[in-house]
Design a protein around this motif. Structure first.
Motif, PDB file in Angstrom:
ATOM      1  N   LEU A   1       1.689 -19.080 -12.154  1.00  0.00           N
ATOM      2  CA  LEU A   1       2.034 -20.455 -12.496  1.00  0.00           C
ATOM      3  C   LEU A   1       1.932 -21.361 -11.271  1.00  0.00           C
ATOM      4  O   LEU A   1       1.427 -22.481 -11.355  1.00  0.00           O
ATOM      5  CB  LEU A   1       3.455 -20.512 -13.071  1.00  0.00           C
ATOM      6  N   THR A   2       2.375 -20.865 -10.123  1.00  0.00           N
ATOM      7  CA  THR A   2       2.377 -21.669  -8.901  1.00  0.00           C
ATOM      8  C   THR A   2       1.277 -21.275  -7.923  1.00  0.00           C
ATOM      9  O   THR A   2       1.081 -21.946  -6.911  1.00  0.00           O
ATOM     10  CB  THR A   2       3.725 -21.527  -8.174  1.00  0.00           C
ATOM     11  N   ASP A   3       0.567 -20.162  -8.187  1.00  0.00           N
ATOM     12  CA  ASP A   3      -0.426 -19.603  -7.255  1.00  0.00           C
ATOM     13  C   ASP A   3       0.206 -19.219  -5.926  1.00  0.00           C
ATOM     14  O   ASP A   3      -0.444 -19.215  -4.882  1.00  0.00           O
ATOM     15  CB  ASP A   3      -1.603 -20.561  -7.020  1.00  0.00           C
ATOM     16  N   ASN A   4       1.497 -18.880  -5.950  1.00  0.00           N
ATOM     17  CA  ASN A   4       2.189 -18.403  -4.761  1.00  0.00           C
ATOM     18  C   ASN A   4       2.018 -16.890  -4.662  1.00  0.00           C
ATOM     19  O   ASN A   4       2.180 -16.168  -5.646  1.00  0.00           O
ATOM     20  CB  ASN A   4       3.674 -18.737  -4.844  1.00  0.00           C
ATOM     21  N   MET A   5       1.666 -16.421  -3.467  1.00  0.00           N
ATOM     22  CA  MET A   5       1.527 -14.985  -3.214  1.00  0.00           C
ATOM     23  C   MET A   5       2.595 -14.557  -2.224  1.00  0.00           C
ATOM     24  O   MET A   5       2.637 -15.054  -1.094  1.00  0.00           O
ATOM     25  CB  MET A   5       0.146 -14.665  -2.657  1.00  0.00           C
ATOM     26  N   TYR A   6       3.468 -13.645  -2.640  1.00  0.00           N
ATOM     27  CA  TYR A   6       4.490 -13.092  -1.761  1.00  0.00           C
ATOM     28  C   TYR A   6       4.009 -11.742  -1.246  1.00  0.00           C
ATOM     29  O   TYR A   6       3.574 -10.882  -2.021  1.00  0.00           O
ATOM     30  CB  TYR A   6       5.814 -12.930  -2.515  1.00  0.00           C
ATOM     31  N   LEU A   7       4.074 -11.554   0.064  1.00  0.00           N
ATOM     32  CA  LEU A   7       3.613 -10.321   0.693  1.00  0.00           C
ATOM     33  C   LEU A   7       4.735  -9.714   1.505  1.00  0.00           C
ATOM     34  O   LEU A   7       5.411 -10.410   2.265  1.00  0.00           O
ATOM     35  CB  LEU A   7       2.425 -10.617   1.617  1.00  0.00           C
ATOM     36  N   GLU A   8       4.933  -8.422   1.359  1.00  0.00           N
ATOM     37  CA  GLU A   8       5.896  -7.702   2.173  1.00  0.00           C
ATOM     38  C   GLU A   8       5.296  -6.388   2.626  1.00  0.00           C
ATOM     39  O   GLU A   8       4.679  -5.669   1.832  1.00  0.00           O
ATOM     40  CB  GLU A   8       7.183  -7.454   1.399  1.00  0.00           C
ATOM     41  N   VAL A   9       5.452  -6.081   3.913  1.00  0.00           N
ATOM     42  CA  VAL A   9       4.870  -4.879   4.499  1.00  0.00           C
ATOM     43  C   VAL A   9       5.907  -4.196   5.378  1.00  0.00           C
ATOM     44  O   VAL A   9       6.627  -4.866   6.132  1.00  0.00           O
ATOM     45  CB  VAL A   9       3.632  -5.218   5.367  1.00  0.00           C
ATOM     46  N   SER A  10       5.997  -2.870   5.299  1.00  0.00           N
ATOM     47  CA  SER A  10       6.787  -2.067   6.220  1.00  0.00           C
ATOM     48  C   SER A  10       5.904  -0.938   6.728  1.00  0.00           C
ATOM     49  O   SER A  10       5.140  -0.352   5.958  1.00  0.00           O
ATOM     50  CB  SER A  10       8.026  -1.482   5.533  1.00  0.00           C
ATOM     51  N   PHE A  11       5.992  -0.628   8.032  1.00  0.00           N
ATOM     52  CA  PHE A  11       5.158   0.439   8.587  1.00  0.00           C
ATOM     53  C   PHE A  11       5.883   1.088   9.751  1.00  0.00           C
ATOM     54  O   PHE A  11       6.775   0.488  10.378  1.00  0.00           O
ATOM     55  CB  PHE A  11       3.806  -0.116   9.037  1.00  0.00           C
ATOM     56  N   ALA A  12       5.511   2.337  10.076  1.00  0.00           N
ATOM     57  CA  ALA A  12       6.147   3.081  11.158  1.00  0.00           C
ATOM     58  C   ALA A  12       5.234   4.228  11.569  1.00  0.00           C
ATOM     59  O   ALA A  12       4.324   4.622  10.836  1.00  0.00           O
ATOM     60  CB  ALA A  12       7.510   3.620  10.716  1.00  0.00           C
ATOM     61  N   GLY A  13       5.489   4.765  12.772  1.00  0.00           N
ATOM     62  CA  GLY A  13       4.809   5.972  13.219  1.00  0.00           C
ATOM     63  C   GLY A  13       3.378   5.809  13.668  1.00  0.00           C
ATOM     64  O   GLY A  13       2.646   6.802  13.765  1.00  0.00           O
ATOM     65  N   LEU A  14       2.951   4.587  13.979  1.00  0.00           N
ATOM     66  CA  LEU A  14       1.568   4.379  14.399  1.00  0.00           C
ATOM     67  C   LEU A  14       1.338   4.985  15.775  1.00  0.00           C
ATOM     68  O   LEU A  14       2.218   4.977  16.643  1.00  0.00           O
ATOM     69  CB  LEU A  14       1.242   2.886  14.433  1.00  0.00           C
ATOM     70  N   LEU A  15       0.125   5.487  16.006  1.00  0.00           N
ATOM     71  CA  LEU A  15      -0.237   6.009  17.324  1.00  0.00           C
ATOM     72  C   LEU A  15      -0.640   4.891  18.268  1.00  0.00           C
ATOM     73  O   LEU A  15      -0.379   4.960  19.472  1.00  0.00           O
ATOM     74  CB  LEU A  15      -1.375   7.023  17.185  1.00  0.00           C
ATOM     75  N   GLY A  16      -1.290   3.877  17.745  1.00  0.00           N
ATOM     76  CA  GLY A  16      -1.660   2.712  18.524  1.00  0.00           C
ATOM     77  C   GLY A  16      -0.730   1.561  18.224  1.00  0.00           C
ATOM     78  O   GLY A  16       0.133   1.646  17.337  1.00  0.00           O
ATOM     79  N   THR A  17      -0.881   0.465  18.951  1.00  0.00           N
ATOM     80  CA  THR A  17      -0.083  -0.727  18.685  1.00  0.00           C
ATOM     81  C   THR A  17      -0.881  -1.696  17.809  1.00  0.00           C
ATOM     82  O   THR A  17      -2.109  -1.774  17.915  1.00  0.00           O
ATOM     83  CB  THR A  17       0.321  -1.430  19.990  1.00  0.00           C
ATOM     84  N   THR A  18      -0.188  -2.408  16.960  1.00  0.00           N
ATOM     85  CA  THR A  18      -0.841  -3.272  15.984  1.00  0.00           C
ATOM     86  C   THR A  18      -1.635  -4.387  16.655  1.00  0.00           C
ATOM     87  O   THR A  18      -1.189  -5.019  17.600  1.00  0.00           O
ATOM     88  CB  THR A  18       0.186  -3.896  15.033  1.00  0.00           C
ATOM     89  N   GLY A  19      -2.849  -4.609  16.108  1.00  0.00           N
ATOM     90  CA  GLY A  19      -3.694  -5.680  16.605  1.00  0.00           C
ATOM     91  C   GLY A  19      -4.134  -6.625  15.513  1.00  0.00           C
ATOM     92  O   GLY A  19      -4.398  -7.800  15.763  1.00  0.00           O
ATOM     93  N   ALA A  20      -4.212  -6.127  14.279  1.00  0.00           N
ATOM     94  CA  ALA A  20      -4.640  -6.952  13.150  1.00  0.00           C
ATOM     95  C   ALA A  20      -4.142  -6.326  11.858  1.00  0.00           C
ATOM     96  O   ALA A  20      -3.969  -5.106  11.771  1.00  0.00           O
ATOM     97  CB  ALA A  20      -6.160  -7.089  13.115  1.00  0.00           C
ATOM     98  N   ALA A  21      -3.900  -7.167  10.858  1.00  0.00           N
ATOM     99  CA  ALA A  21      -3.459  -6.681   9.551  1.00  0.00           C
ATOM    100  C   ALA A  21      -3.855  -7.717   8.507  1.00  0.00           C
ATOM    101  O   ALA A  21      -3.538  -8.900   8.660  1.00  0.00           O
ATOM    102  CB  ALA A  21      -1.951  -6.452   9.528  1.00  0.00           C
ATOM    103  N   HIS A  22      -4.533  -7.271   7.466  1.00  0.00           N
ATOM    104  CA  HIS A  22      -5.022  -8.201   6.457  1.00  0.00           C
ATOM    105  C   HIS A  22      -5.478  -7.444   5.215  1.00  0.00           C
ATOM    106  O   HIS A  22      -5.466  -6.206   5.197  1.00  0.00           O
ATOM    107  CB  HIS A  22      -6.187  -9.041   7.020  1.00  0.00           C
ATOM    108  N   ILE A  23      -5.888  -8.205   4.203  1.00  0.00           N
ATOM    109  CA  ILE A  23      -6.420  -7.619   2.975  1.00  0.00           C
ATOM    110  C   ILE A  23      -7.941  -7.692   3.010  1.00  0.00           C
ATOM    111  O   ILE A  23      -8.514  -8.748   3.301  1.00  0.00           O
ATOM    112  CB  ILE A  23      -5.889  -8.347   1.733  1.00  0.00           C
ATOM    113  N   HIS A  24      -8.578  -6.571   2.701  1.00  0.00           N
ATOM    114  CA  HIS A  24     -10.030  -6.509   2.585  1.00  0.00           C
ATOM    115  C   HIS A  24     -10.397  -6.548   1.099  1.00  0.00           C
ATOM    116  O   HIS A  24      -9.727  -5.945   0.268  1.00  0.00           O
ATOM    117  CB  HIS A  24     -10.569  -5.209   3.182  1.00  0.00           C
ATOM    118  N   CYS A  25     -11.481  -7.224   0.786  1.00  0.00           N
ATOM    119  CA  CYS A  25     -11.923  -7.317  -0.608  1.00  0.00           C
ATOM    120  C   CYS A  25     -13.389  -7.781  -0.615  1.00  0.00           C
ATOM    121  O   CYS A  25     -13.769  -8.627   0.207  1.00  0.00           O
ATOM    122  CB  CYS A  25     -11.066  -8.314  -1.369  1.00  0.00           C
TER     123      CYS A  25
END
Length: 212
Positions: free
Chosen positions: A66-90
């Motif tokens: 109805l509003t075209d609002n997108m709510y996103l929630e992410v939780s992550f742990a235990g990575l070997l490297g440190t985060t550099g980028a995060a997104h949706i691929h399509c």
């Protein structure tokens, strides 16, 4: 307007009681509106090619049509490297398989935790605004409206995935395809109820404005 991301915090699984409360919120959605709900389990084994990262995570995506609002929630742990980028691929050529270009903002969703091995994120986005997409994705689709349609179509047919890229795995350390959820399940992230409440408030505000 993008909502500020929550501070990094460890992943916390959803309890059965909260899952039932979330289901009740879904059932209470106003007539004429629909909450499109997707989730993903992130793992190195889901990357193409796969890797042996012990990292894990969960993603919740809720879109209010109805509003075209997108709510996103992410939780992550235990990575070997440190985060550099995060997104949706399509969108991949086949459901639940292969690689695709980035559809959402580069290098990451605004405010996504960078330089860490664990954390969490929550924000909402207006799918009618160009800056909430990768410019190349908008250009390839022929405009923002078409980009929105392509993203929703990719989510619906299991050809969109969430990817976290790190210093040790620049092509992606953990990822997972976003799949539709009809009823919340215990594997969905802990703040699912908050996300739906935020969307409900957004919808009520839009309805009130339209009738005022």
């Amino acid at each position: 307007m993008n909502r500020p991301a929550h501070p990094a915090r460890p992943f916390r699984p959803l309890g059965a009681g909260l899952a039932l409360a979330c289901a009740a919120l879904l059932c209470a959605a106003p007539a004429g509106a629909n909450l499109l709900t997707y989730s993903a389990v992130l793992a190195g084994a889901n990357e193409v090619p796969a890797n042996a990262s012990p990292g894990s995570g969960n993603v919740l995506l809720v879109i209010d049509d109805l509003t075209d609002n997108m709510y996103l929630e992410v939780s992550f742990a235990g990575l070997l490297g440190t985060t550099g980028a995060a997104h949706i691929h399509c969108c991949t050529a086949a459901p639940l398989a292969g690689n695709a270009g980035v559809a959402t903002p580069l290098p990451s969703f605004p405010g996504f935790p960078g330089g860490v091995t664990l954390g969490s994120y929550a924000a909402d986005f207006d799918l009618d605004l160009a800056h909430n997409y990768n410019p190349a994705f908008v250009t390839a689709q022929g405009g923002v409206g078409n980009a929105r349609h392509a993203l929703l179509a990719g989510l619906a047919d299991h050809s969109a995935y969430f990817n976290i890229h790190t210093s040790l795995f620049p092509a992606g350390e953990i990822r997972g395809f976003l799949v539709p959820q009809q009823i919340p399940e215990p594997g969905v992230p802990a703040l699912f109820g908050i996300g739906l409440a935020a969307l409900g408030w957004s919808r009520r505000r839009a309805v009130t404005a339209a009738s005022g």
